[in-house]
Design a protein around this motif. Structure first.
Motif: not given
Length: 145
Positions: A76-85
């Motif tokens: 629950d401490a992990i922030i996931r986001r799409p890879l940057e370009n």
């Protein structure tokens, strides 16, 4: 260069011999550096740093490079986001996301950075966390001129 604000490292050919950098550690120290991106370094090349103004540290996750959290991170401490370009398509990553941590909440091996520094693992940490921690701690320092 004392005014350097951003540094992106990639693995060189040492003396033209192609000497392996696997399980090597390098140290970066800068009073002004704000961004350190080591995603271009070979797998198994680890970084320690003393950078009091660092805002972002990026490395390859899974069986990658850079550093790893001192302890396993709670899901629950992990922030996931799409890879940057900004990452080349040739990068091998285990997922299409990056995992982001705050240094204050997730201290990493060898990183002496502000608590507000964003620690980014491109592709995520995966299940190899304990193995990678051991590899970092066993890696050797080597001076190159």
């Amino acid at each position: 260069c004392s005014n350097l604000k951003s540094l992106k490292l990639a693995s060189p050919m040492i003396g033209g011999t192609g000497e392996s950098l696997f399980l090597r550690r390098f140290h970066v120290a800068s009073p002004r550096l704000e961004i350190l991106d080591v995603t271009g370094l070979s797998k198994g090349v680890f970084i320690s740093c003393t950078c009091p103004n660092l805002r972002r540290f990026a490395c390859l996750g899974y069986c990658g490079n850079g550093s790893r959290p001192v302890e396993r991170v709670a899901e629950d401490a992990i922030i996931r986001r799409p890879l940057e370009n900004s990452y080349p398509e040739a990068f091998y990553v285990s997922s299409s996301c990056e995992e982001v941590y705050a240094a204050e909440e997730t201290p990493c091996i060898g990183l002496d950075v502000p608590g507000s520094c964003e620690i980014v693992f491109v592709g995520g940490l995966g299940e190899q966390h304990e193995w990678m921690r051991k590899q970092i701690l066993e890696a050797t320092f080597r001076d190159y001129e």
